[in-house]
Design a protein around this motif. Structure first.
Motif, PDB file in Angstrom:
ATOM      1  N   ILE A 103     -38.992  92.082  54.464  1.00 51.60           N
ATOM      2  CA  ILE A 103     -38.100  93.006  55.181  1.00 51.60           C
ATOM      3  C   ILE A 103     -38.784  93.559  56.413  1.00 51.60           C
ATOM      4  O   ILE A 103     -38.198  93.619  57.507  1.00 51.60           O
ATOM      5  CB  ILE A 103     -37.656  94.141  54.236  1.00 51.60           C
ATOM      6  N   GLU A 104     -40.021  93.974  56.285  1.00 56.59           N
ATOM      7  CA  GLU A 104     -40.759  94.520  57.428  1.00 56.59           C
ATOM      8  C   GLU A 104     -40.939  93.455  58.502  1.00 56.59           C
ATOM      9  O   GLU A 104     -40.852  93.744  59.702  1.00 56.59           O
ATOM     10  CB  GLU A 104     -42.124  95.043  56.968  1.00 56.59           C
ATOM     11  N   ASP A 105     -41.155  92.224  58.097  1.00 59.05           N
ATOM     12  CA  ASP A 105     -41.311  91.131  59.043  1.00 59.05           C
ATOM     13  C   ASP A 105     -40.034  90.917  59.860  1.00 59.05           C
ATOM     14  O   ASP A 105     -40.089  90.733  61.078  1.00 59.05           O
ATOM     15  CB  ASP A 105     -41.662  89.848  58.274  1.00 59.05           C
ATOM     16  N   ILE A 106     -38.881  90.954  59.191  1.00 57.10           N
ATOM     17  CA  ILE A 106     -37.601  90.788  59.875  1.00 57.10           C
ATOM     18  C   ILE A 106     -37.354  91.949  60.837  1.00 57.10           C
ATOM     19  O   ILE A 106     -36.925  91.753  61.984  1.00 57.10           O
ATOM     20  CB  ILE A 106     -36.454  90.688  58.856  1.00 57.10           C
ATOM     21  N   ALA A 107     -37.625  93.180  60.384  1.00 59.93           N
ATOM     22  CA  ALA A 107     -37.391  94.360  61.220  1.00 59.93           C
ATOM     23  C   ALA A 107     -38.248  94.319  62.483  1.00 59.93           C
ATOM     24  O   ALA A 107     -37.773  94.627  63.586  1.00 59.93           O
ATOM     25  CB  ALA A 107     -37.681  95.629  60.415  1.00 59.93           C
ATOM     26  N   ILE A 158     -44.585  81.636  72.010  1.00 54.80           N
ATOM     27  CA  ILE A 158     -45.505  82.725  71.674  1.00 54.80           C
ATOM     28  C   ILE A 158     -45.150  83.351  70.323  1.00 54.80           C
ATOM     29  O   ILE A 158     -46.030  83.643  69.509  1.00 54.80           O
ATOM     30  CB  ILE A 158     -45.493  83.794  72.778  1.00 54.80           C
ATOM     31  N   VAL A 159     -43.854  83.558  70.097  1.00 55.51           N
ATOM     32  CA  VAL A 159     -43.437  84.267  68.876  1.00 55.51           C
ATOM     33  C   VAL A 159     -43.130  83.327  67.723  1.00 55.51           C
ATOM     34  O   VAL A 159     -42.792  83.788  66.633  1.00 55.51           O
ATOM     35  CB  VAL A 159     -42.209  85.164  69.157  1.00 55.51           C
ATOM     36  N   SER A 160     -43.227  81.999  67.954  1.00 54.28           N
ATOM     37  CA  SER A 160     -42.974  81.079  66.845  1.00 54.28           C
ATOM     38  C   SER A 160     -44.043  81.270  65.774  1.00 54.28           C
ATOM     39  O   SER A 160     -45.224  81.476  66.085  1.00 54.28           O
ATOM     40  CB  SER A 160     -42.973  79.632  67.338  1.00 54.28           C
ATOM     41  N   ARG A 161     -43.615  81.192  64.522  1.00 56.46           N
ATOM     42  CA  ARG A 161     -44.533  81.466  63.422  1.00 56.46           C
ATOM     43  C   ARG A 161     -44.789  80.215  62.588  1.00 56.46           C
ATOM     44  O   ARG A 161     -43.986  79.279  62.580  1.00 56.46           O
ATOM     45  CB  ARG A 161     -43.967  82.591  62.552  1.00 56.46           C
ATOM     46  N   GLU A 162     -45.908  80.234  61.902  1.00 60.92           N
ATOM     47  CA  GLU A 162     -46.251  79.104  61.049  1.00 60.92           C
ATOM     48  C   GLU A 162     -45.315  79.023  59.849  1.00 60.92           C
ATOM     49  O   GLU A 162     -44.730  80.022  59.430  1.00 60.92           O
ATOM     50  CB  GLU A 162     -47.690  79.253  60.551  1.00 60.92           C
ATOM     51  N   LEU A 163     -45.226  77.824  59.307  1.00 60.52           N
ATOM     52  CA  LEU A 163     -44.497  77.592  58.068  1.00 60.52           C
ATOM     53  C   LEU A 163     -45.499  77.304  56.957  1.00 60.52           C
ATOM     54  O   LEU A 163     -46.647  76.899  57.210  1.00 60.52           O
ATOM     55  CB  LEU A 163     -43.530  76.416  58.228  1.00 60.52           C
ATOM     56  N   ILE A 164     -45.057  77.486  55.719  1.00 59.46           N
ATOM     57  CA  ILE A 164     -45.939  77.220  54.582  1.00 59.46           C
ATOM     58  C   ILE A 164     -46.451  75.785  54.629  1.00 59.46           C
ATOM     59  O   ILE A 164     -47.608  75.509  54.296  1.00 59.46           O
ATOM     60  CB  ILE A 164     -45.187  77.482  53.256  1.00 59.46           C
ATOM     61  N   GLY A 165     -45.594  74.859  55.061  1.00 61.96           N
ATOM     62  CA  GLY A 165     -46.000  73.465  55.127  1.00 61.96           C
ATOM     63  C   GLY A 165     -47.138  73.197  56.097  1.00 61.96           C
ATOM     64  O   GLY A 165     -47.792  72.150  56.018  1.00 61.96           O
ATOM     65  N   GLU A 166     -47.402  74.120  57.023  1.00 61.22           N
ATOM     66  CA  GLU A 166     -48.487  73.953  57.987  1.00 61.22           C
ATOM     67  C   GLU A 166     -49.823  74.449  57.441  1.00 61.22           C
ATOM     68  O   GLU A 166     -50.882  74.059  57.950  1.00 61.22           O
ATOM     69  CB  GLU A 166     -48.160  74.688  59.282  1.00 61.22           C
ATOM     70  N   ILE A 167     -49.799  75.304  56.442  1.00 61.21           N
ATOM     71  CA  ILE A 167     -51.050  75.859  55.918  1.00 61.21           C
ATOM     72  C   ILE A 167     -51.345  75.395  54.493  1.00 61.21           C
ATOM     73  O   ILE A 167     -52.398  75.709  53.941  1.00 61.21           O
ATOM     74  CB  ILE A 167     -51.039  77.405  55.951  1.00 61.21           C
ATOM     75  N   ALA A 168     -50.408  74.641  53.888  1.00 68.35           N
ATOM     76  CA  ALA A 168     -50.610  74.208  52.508  1.00 68.35           C
ATOM     77  C   ALA A 168     -49.898  72.890  52.258  1.00 68.35           C
ATOM     78  O   ALA A 168     -48.935  72.540  52.952  1.00 68.35           O
ATOM     79  CB  ALA A 168     -50.097  75.272  51.532  1.00 68.35           C
ATOM     80  N   ASP A 169     -50.387  72.153  51.290  1.00 70.32           N
ATOM     81  CA  ASP A 169     -49.725  70.933  50.813  1.00 70.32           C
ATOM     82  C   ASP A 169     -48.955  71.274  49.543  1.00 70.32           C
ATOM     83  O   ASP A 169     -49.448  72.038  48.694  1.00 70.32           O
ATOM     84  CB  ASP A 169     -50.746  69.839  50.540  1.00 70.32           C
ATOM     85  N   ILE A 170     -47.777  70.690  49.397  1.00 73.88           N
ATOM     86  CA  ILE A 170     -46.925  70.986  48.246  1.00 73.88           C
ATOM     87  C   ILE A 170     -46.672  69.697  47.467  1.00 73.88           C
ATOM     88  O   ILE A 170     -46.263  68.687  48.060  1.00 73.88           O
ATOM     89  CB  ILE A 170     -45.580  71.622  48.679  1.00 73.88           C
ATOM     90  N   ALA A 279     -37.880  73.089  50.899  1.00 72.65           N
ATOM     91  CA  ALA A 279     -37.559  74.517  51.027  1.00 72.65           C
ATOM     92  C   ALA A 279     -38.832  75.363  51.041  1.00 72.65           C
ATOM     93  O   ALA A 279     -38.939  76.327  51.806  1.00 72.65           O
ATOM     94  CB  ALA A 279     -36.641  74.956  49.898  1.00 72.65           C
ATOM     95  N   VAL A 280     -39.792  75.017  50.206  1.00 79.43           N
ATOM     96  CA  VAL A 280     -41.065  75.748  50.191  1.00 79.43           C
ATOM     97  C   VAL A 280     -41.805  75.531  51.502  1.00 79.43           C
ATOM     98  O   VAL A 280     -42.340  76.476  52.096  1.00 79.43           O
ATOM     99  CB  VAL A 280     -41.932  75.309  48.990  1.00 79.43           C
ATOM    100  N   LYS A 281     -41.832  74.296  51.989  1.00 81.17           N
ATOM    101  CA  LYS A 281     -42.544  73.988  53.236  1.00 81.17           C
ATOM    102  C   LYS A 281     -41.975  74.771  54.412  1.00 81.17           C
ATOM    103  O   LYS A 281     -42.716  75.179  55.308  1.00 81.17           O
ATOM    104  CB  LYS A 281     -42.454  72.488  53.529  1.00 81.17           C
ATOM    105  N   ARG A 282     -40.659  74.987  54.421  1.00 81.65           N
ATOM    106  CA  ARG A 282     -40.008  75.618  55.561  1.00 81.65           C
ATOM    107  C   ARG A 282     -39.970  77.137  55.474  1.00 81.65           C
ATOM    108  O   ARG A 282     -39.389  77.791  56.348  1.00 81.65           O
ATOM    109  CB  ARG A 282     -38.581  75.070  55.707  1.00 81.65           C
ATOM    110  N   THR A 283     -40.568  77.704  54.453  1.00 78.57           N
ATOM    111  CA  THR A 283     -40.649  79.162  54.368  1.00 78.57           C
ATOM    112  C   THR A 283     -41.646  79.684  55.399  1.00 78.57           C
ATOM    113  O   THR A 283     -42.738  79.132  55.564  1.00 78.57           O
ATOM    114  CB  THR A 283     -41.096  79.599  52.962  1.00 78.57           C
ATOM    115  N   LEU A 284     -41.263  80.740  56.101  1.00 78.60           N
ATOM    116  CA  LEU A 284     -42.138  81.310  57.125  1.00 78.60           C
ATOM    117  C   LEU A 284     -43.375  81.958  56.510  1.00 78.60           C
ATOM    118  O   LEU A 284     -43.303  82.561  55.434  1.00 78.60           O
ATOM    119  CB  LEU A 284     -41.382  82.366  57.933  1.00 78.60           C
ATOM    120  N   VAL A 285     -44.485  81.842  57.209  1.00 77.39           N
ATOM    121  CA  VAL A 285     -45.676  82.619  56.864  1.00 77.39           C
ATOM    122  C   VAL A 285     -45.473  84.011  57.447  1.00 77.39           C
ATOM    123  O   VAL A 285     -45.330  84.167  58.664  1.00 77.39           O
ATOM    124  CB  VAL A 285     -46.951  81.976  57.430  1.00 77.39           C
ATOM    125  N   LEU A 286     -45.443  85.018  56.602  1.00 75.08           N
ATOM    126  CA  LEU A 286     -45.168  86.379  57.057  1.00 75.08           C
ATOM    127  C   LEU A 286     -46.326  86.902  57.906  1.00 75.08           C
ATOM    128  O   LEU A 286     -47.499  86.699  57.585  1.00 75.08           O
ATOM    129  CB  LEU A 286     -44.935  87.301  55.864  1.00 75.08           C
TER     130      LEU A 286
END
Length: 304
Positions: A103-107, A158-170, A279-286
């Protein structure tokens, strides 16, 4: 101020384009449509107008008008607070909550987008003013517009954020039970007391193992808010069997304390492991969950 219309109007238009480019309604349905979208679009017009008139106000020595920029910053902070409160109220109605970190990330994102809109208009107005001193007016407006489009692209990067798939293998994982204890790849998760519930997990449940790529990812994925974001995003996209009075079928994430790997299990409405992984890979890294211990001397040496 009318003599600066050639600066103000293109700057406002580019600012609005900037806000529209960041105003998307996807599976999360936030901002909601049409009320939420209309509210943020209106704020985009206001913020782009403020950015567009800042330079002409300075040129006319209307310094009091520039103070509206400070008032705008205060207003945008209030927008952040309102978004946070709204999301917190909505979160109580979700079967799988977003969690306070998400929620804080979205706000924060909504607040930042208003600033980016204002800065786009400000930079375009500055560019048109400078080019107008060197070229004919039509060329200065054209070049200012091109610069504005480049600024929009730059802000997106600049504001684009990493996805879980970029920092982890699933990877797909195996669900099993040790007595009543639900386990995934040998990692105990929770006690499932009802035999019927255990049978449903074995028949319809899906599980994955999330393997961090480095120590930064290990610490980031250990954040509870990040785990809640994964649970919420997967439940929204694939659906969930759980109802309010069925706590057994809540999605679960557990961490292997030896490796830092996560295991995630869910009984979804769509039983397809390929799309669970996606779906897990495309989750944003907060932003609030991201940590970089490898950037410190101690963390880097400890990881060697």
């Amino acid at each position: 101020m009318l003599k600066y219309n050639y600066i103000i109007i293109p700057s406002i238009i580019l600012g609005i384009i900037s806000r529209l480019s960041m105003l998307r309604v996807d599976y999360r349905q936030y901002p909601s449509y049409p009320q939420g979208v209309f509210s943020h679009f209106t704020l985009g017009i206001v913020s782009s107008s403020l950015g567009a008139v800042a330079l002409p106000a300075l040129l006319e020595k209307e310094f009091s008008a520039v103070t509206f920029l400070a008032l705008a910053a205060q207003q945008f902070r209030e927008v952040r607070n309102l978004e946070r409160q709204s999301l917190e109220n909505i979160d109580k109605t979700e079967l799988v909550a977003r969690g306070t970190a998400y929620i804080e990330d979205i706000a924060k994102a909504f607040e930042a987008r208003n600033y980016m809109t204002m800065m786009t208009s400000l930079f375009v107005s500055l560019a048109i003013f400078i080019f107008d001193k060197l070229l004919i007016r039509s060329y200065s407006i054209l070049l200012g517009g091109i610069l504005g489009l480049l600024i929009i692209v730059l802000f997106h990067k600049i504001v684009s954020r990493e996805l879980i798939g970029e920092i982890a293998d699933i990877y797909p994982a195996k669900i099993s039970f040790k007595g009543p204890i639900l386990t995934v790849n040998g990692i105990g998760i929770t006690n499932i007391g009802l035999t019927e519930s255990r049978e449903i997990f074995l028949e319809k449940g899906m599980a994955v193992e999330i393997v961090p790529k480095n120590q930064n990812a290990v610490v980031t994925l250990s954040n509870l808010g990040q785990r809640k974001a994964i649970e919420h995003n997967v439940a929204i996209q694939l659906g969930i069997r759980k109802d309010l009075d069925q706590p057994d079928f809540a999605p679960y994430i557990s961490r292997d304390p030896d490796t830092g790997n996560l295991v995630f299990v869910i009984v979804s409405m769509e039983n397809d492991i390929e799309y669970l992984i996606l779906a897990v890979k495309r989750t944003l890294v907060l932003e609030s969950a991201k940590r970089k211990p490898l950037s410190s001397y101690v963390g880097k040496k400890a990881a060697d």
